[in-house]
Enzyme design. Structure first.
Site, mmCIF file in Angstrom:
data_model
loop_
_atom_site.group_PDB
_atom_site.id
_atom_site.type_symbol
_atom_site.label_atom_id
_atom_site.label_comp_id
_atom_site.label_asym_id
_atom_site.label_seq_id
_atom_site.Cartn_x
_atom_site.Cartn_y
_atom_site.Cartn_z
ATOM 1 N N GLY A 248 -82.318 76.726 -22.674
ATOM 2 C CA GLY A 248 -82.934 78.025 -22.902
ATOM 3 C C GLY A 248 -83.478 78.751 -21.695
ATOM 4 O O GLY A 248 -84.039 79.834 -21.835
ATOM 5 N N GLU A 290 -80.810 70.638 -21.734
ATOM 6 C CA GLU A 290 -79.499 71.141 -22.173
ATOM 7 C C GLU A 290 -79.266 72.595 -21.760
ATOM 8 O O GLU A 290 -79.145 73.476 -22.603
ATOM 9 C CB GLU A 290 -79.420 71.064 -23.698
ATOM 10 C CG GLU A 290 -79.573 69.667 -24.233
ATOM 11 C CD GLU A 290 -79.651 69.625 -25.758
ATOM 12 O OE1 GLU A 290 -79.258 68.600 -26.328
ATOM 13 O OE2 GLU A 290 -80.114 70.607 -26.376
ATOM 14 N N GLY A 292 -77.386 75.900 -20.876
ATOM 15 C CA GLY A 292 -76.056 76.477 -21.086
ATOM 16 C C GLY A 292 -75.940 77.717 -20.210
ATOM 17 O O GLY A 292 -75.299 77.696 -19.152
ATOM 18 N N ARG A 330 -73.086 90.949 -26.857
ATOM 19 C CA ARG A 330 -74.527 90.786 -26.593
ATOM 20 C C ARG A 330 -75.310 92.099 -26.548
ATOM 21 O O ARG A 330 -76.403 92.179 -27.111
ATOM 22 C CB ARG A 330 -74.762 89.961 -25.322
ATOM 23 C CG ARG A 330 -74.156 88.555 -25.418
ATOM 24 C CD ARG A 330 -74.632 87.620 -24.319
ATOM 25 N NE ARG A 330 -76.032 87.273 -24.504
ATOM 26 C CZ ARG A 330 -77.022 87.809 -23.845
ATOM 27 N NH1 ARG A 330 -76.798 88.702 -22.906
ATOM 28 N NH2 ARG A 330 -78.260 87.449 -24.100
ATOM 29 N N TYR A 334 -78.024 91.901 -29.343
ATOM 30 C CA TYR A 334 -79.384 91.567 -28.874
ATOM 31 C C TYR A 334 -79.991 92.658 -27.989
ATOM 32 O O TYR A 334 -80.971 92.409 -27.306
ATOM 33 C CB TYR A 334 -79.376 90.291 -28.021
ATOM 34 C CG TYR A 334 -78.595 89.126 -28.571
ATOM 35 C CD1 TYR A 334 -78.972 88.502 -29.753
ATOM 36 C CD2 TYR A 334 -77.502 88.620 -27.874
ATOM 37 C CE1 TYR A 334 -78.270 87.407 -30.227
ATOM 38 C CE2 TYR A 334 -76.799 87.517 -28.342
ATOM 39 C CZ TYR A 334 -77.188 86.923 -29.526
ATOM 40 O OH TYR A 334 -76.490 85.836 -29.984
ATOM 41 N N CYS A 361 -63.722 100.969 -32.207
ATOM 42 C CA CYS A 361 -63.904 102.168 -33.013
ATOM 43 C C CYS A 361 -65.260 102.115 -33.702
ATOM 44 O O CYS A 361 -65.341 101.941 -34.915
ATOM 45 C CB CYS A 361 -62.768 102.242 -34.011
ATOM 46 S SG CYS A 361 -62.467 103.912 -34.505
ATOM 47 N N GLU A 362 -66.303 102.200 -32.909
ATOM 48 C CA GLU A 362 -67.647 102.048 -33.435
ATOM 49 C C GLU A 362 -68.639 102.590 -32.409
ATOM 50 O O GLU A 362 -68.580 102.206 -31.237
ATOM 51 C CB GLU A 362 -67.883 100.537 -33.680
ATOM 52 C CG GLU A 362 -69.201 100.232 -34.254
ATOM 53 C CD GLU A 362 -69.224 98.878 -34.972
ATOM 54 O OE1 GLU A 362 -68.182 98.419 -35.483
ATOM 55 O OE2 GLU A 362 -70.316 98.298 -35.009
ATOM 56 N N TYR A 390 -72.006 83.209 -23.288
ATOM 57 C CA TYR A 390 -72.064 83.875 -24.594
ATOM 58 C C TYR A 390 -71.319 85.217 -24.607
ATOM 59 O O TYR A 390 -71.677 86.112 -25.354
ATOM 60 C CB TYR A 390 -73.526 84.058 -25.039
ATOM 61 C CG TYR A 390 -74.285 82.756 -25.082
ATOM 62 C CD1 TYR A 390 -73.968 81.771 -26.011
ATOM 63 C CD2 TYR A 390 -75.307 82.490 -24.169
ATOM 64 C CE1 TYR A 390 -74.649 80.558 -26.036
ATOM 65 C CE2 TYR A 390 -75.993 81.281 -24.190
ATOM 66 C CZ TYR A 390 -75.662 80.322 -25.125
ATOM 67 O OH TYR A 390 -76.339 79.125 -25.147
HETATM 68 N N1 LLP Z 1 -79.559 73.262 -26.809
HETATM 69 C C1 LLP Z 1 -79.586 73.740 -28.061
HETATM 70 C C2 LLP Z 1 -79.917 72.824 -29.155
HETATM 71 C C3 LLP Z 1 -79.289 75.076 -28.305
HETATM 72 O O1 LLP Z 1 -79.329 75.530 -29.553
HETATM 73 C C4 LLP Z 1 -78.961 75.930 -27.230
HETATM 74 C C5 LLP Z 1 -78.634 77.339 -27.462
HETATM 75 C C6 LLP Z 1 -78.935 75.396 -25.938
HETATM 76 C C7 LLP Z 1 -79.239 74.057 -25.764
HETATM 77 C C8 LLP Z 1 -78.579 76.202 -24.737
HETATM 78 O O2 LLP Z 1 -79.421 77.274 -24.501
HETATM 79 P P1 LLP Z 1 -79.240 78.148 -23.175
HETATM 80 O O3 LLP Z 1 -79.631 77.279 -21.990
HETATM 81 O O4 LLP Z 1 -77.812 78.552 -23.080
HETATM 82 O O5 LLP Z 1 -80.119 79.303 -23.366
HETATM 83 N N2 LLP Z 1 -75.843 83.764 -28.250
HETATM 84 C C9 LLP Z 1 -77.176 83.877 -27.700
HETATM 85 C C10 LLP Z 1 -77.738 82.537 -27.283
HETATM 86 C C11 LLP Z 1 -77.793 81.535 -28.410
HETATM 87 C C12 LLP Z 1 -78.269 80.182 -27.942
HETATM 88 C C13 LLP Z 1 -78.125 79.168 -28.996
HETATM 89 N N3 LLP Z 1 -78.556 77.865 -28.613
HETATM 90 C C14 LLP Z 1 -77.128 84.852 -26.520
HETATM 91 O O6 LLP Z 1 -76.075 85.373 -26.223
HETATM 92 O O7 LLP Z 1 -78.155 85.137 -25.910
#
Ligand code: LLP
Length: 441
Positions: A248, A290, A292, A330, A334, A361-362, A390
């Site tokens: 996160g 974790e 991402g 996104r 968001y 088309c939006e 994402y």
């Molecule tokens: N671990 C778990 C259990 C998660 O649910 C997530 C993200 C991560 C790790 C990784 O989080 P990160 O480091 O990437 O923030 N689609 C949304 C983000 C959804 C994240 C869902 N879970 C966006 O585009 O901002």
């Protein structure tokens, strides 16, 4: 526009990434094109390992593959010694097909199907992160029938409200994820493990949300989770070896974002964990994180070709590109903000305020509102950085737009890692029933 990683402006005034001229990449591979800076990806992994794992060798960095999933990318993660978080049979399939070391896979998800769990068990993934009571029961009986004893973590909802968009908050009590801590459900779940002899309980997991900047939220969460470990020991005698604090960490999209460094984040978490271990006389657990977005986000840049330019005097100038909400949902979902530049006009002054729209088309298909760019013309290449996470992962075929290609660039070389979809790809799964065929209309 902030230049990330290996980005530079070359002598032709073009944006270059990984030693490749982005205008040439657009010519060679077409647009929209996602360009991934391999050096930046590897560098970020190394920073995580340096800050989190080197000083605490039991710790582990696990890439959340939902941010961007591709077999080539899985290979890079494996090479960098980073584990993989998967949340579906599909993400697990990618990991397996790229021969990712199964012991470093964490399988998440709030609604894993029996087939997905069986797939995870038969491939002997390292950990299953169990989300709810139903899953505990189902997993135990699957494990019994397969004669295995998987390592499990319990996903806990700690009751922390992180400051981020409400769609990507997950730590609050009213969440679809996990066993709730404040109301006692989490402790009850741990106690229920006594009824599940085929599960090897290793510890707890939480994830408070995504694009979170406050180090305090992480330190606070680490403390709450640690105190839960202490409570588990008190109530059951079990000492957990693993504390998984999720991902996160927020990244830079625009100048409004002030991300902490990886070192700051590691310090916020590990100082709290060490302090708690001392205070409660608890063996230092292995801490898992974790990330991402923070591994892939800034490393991705989407290149688009500028098409229609429309001015409404006194209102707005729209610059339309050949992608949009289909390749990056996104901004619409968001209200995410991005920077941009014209890749073939990097040395020209950004003197015109425009809004960048897609070709769907939006009306909601807006990529960027009110951004200053050099005078744009049809055929220009627009670069939108920080689109590694994402974007492709959430891409759709809305309006039957084909999903973009993805190239990995490094030291002047570009490797195609995902081909652009073709119209044939779009229609491949469609069928016309016999009764609708063969009639002249
Ligand atoms: N671990 C778990 C259990 C998660 O649910 C997530 C993200 C991560 C790790 C990784 O989080 P990160 O480091 O990437 O923030 N689609 C949304 C983000 C959804 C994240 C869902 N879970 C966006 O585009 O901002």
């Amino acid at each position: 526009m902030k230049l990330h990683g290996t980005m530079t402006v070359n002598s032709r005034g073009h944006l270059e990434i990984g030693g490749c001229d982005t205008v040439s990449l657009a010519g060679e591979f077409g647009t929209p094109l996602i360009v991934l800076d391999e050096a930046l990806i590897r560098e970020t992994c190394r920073q995580y390992i340096e800050a989190f794992v080197k000083p605490y060798p039991g710790n582990q960095v696990v890439y959340a593959s939902k941010a961007f999933s591709s077999p080539a990318f899985c290979r890079i993660m494996a090479e960098e010694g980073v584990g993989l978080d998967v949340v579906s049979g599909g993400e697990l399939y990618f990991a397996i097909m790229s021969h990712f070391p199964a012991k470093n896979i964490f399988f998440h998800g709030n609604n894993k199907s029996p087939a997905e769990l069986e797939m995870a068990l038969s491939h002997q993934v390292g950990y299953i992160v169990v989300d709810n009571a139903d899953e505990l029961k189902m997993l135990n009986s699957l494990a019994a029938s397969l004669g295995v004893k998987p390592a499990v973590l319990l996903r806990i909802t700690p009751g922390v409200e992180a400051h981020t968009h409400e769609y990507i908050q997950t730590g609050q009590i009213d969440s679809k994820f996990g066993f709730t801590l404040p109301n006692g459900q989490a402790l009850a779940a741990v106690k229920s493990l006594a009824d599940y002899p085929c599960l090897d309980f290793k510890g707890v997991h939480c994830h408070i949300g995504s694009q979170v900047f406050e180090m305090d939220s992480y330190a606070h969460t680490a403390r709450i989770m640690f105190e839960f470990l202490v409570q588990i020991r008190q109530e059951t005698g079990i000492v957990c070896p693993i504390l998984n604090l999720g991902g996160g960490f927020g990244i830079y999209y625009t100048a409004e974002d002030r991300p902490a460094t990886i070192e700051d984040y590691a310090a916020a978490v590990m100082d709290t964990v060490k302090e708690c271990a001392g205070k409660y006389n608890y063996p230092l657990p292995r801490v898992i994180i974790e990330p991402g977005r923070s591994i892939i986000g800034n490393a991705g840049t989407t290149l688009y070709t500028v098409g229609t330019i429309k001015t409404i005097p006194g209102f707005r100038k729209y610059v339309a590109v050949d992608g949009g909400m289909a390749d990056n949902i996104r901004p619409s979902l968001y209200q995410a903000k991005y920077e941009a530049a014209i890749a073939n006009k990097m040395n020209l002054p950004a003197e015109v305020t425009v809004s960048v729209t897609g070709k769907c088309c939006e009306s909601g298909d807006m990529l960027i509102w009110d951004i200053e760019l050099p005078q744009a013309e049809r055929g220009d290449i627009l670069a939108v950085p920080s689109t590694g996470a994402y974007s492709y992962a959430m891409a759709s075929n809305y309006n039957n737009l084909a999903r973009p290609a993805v190239v990995l660039v490094r030291e002047g070389k570009a490797d195609l890692i995902i081909e652009r979809e073709s119209y044939e790809d779009l229609i491949r799964k469609h069928k016309i029933p016999a009764r609708l065929q063969g009639r002249n209309l």
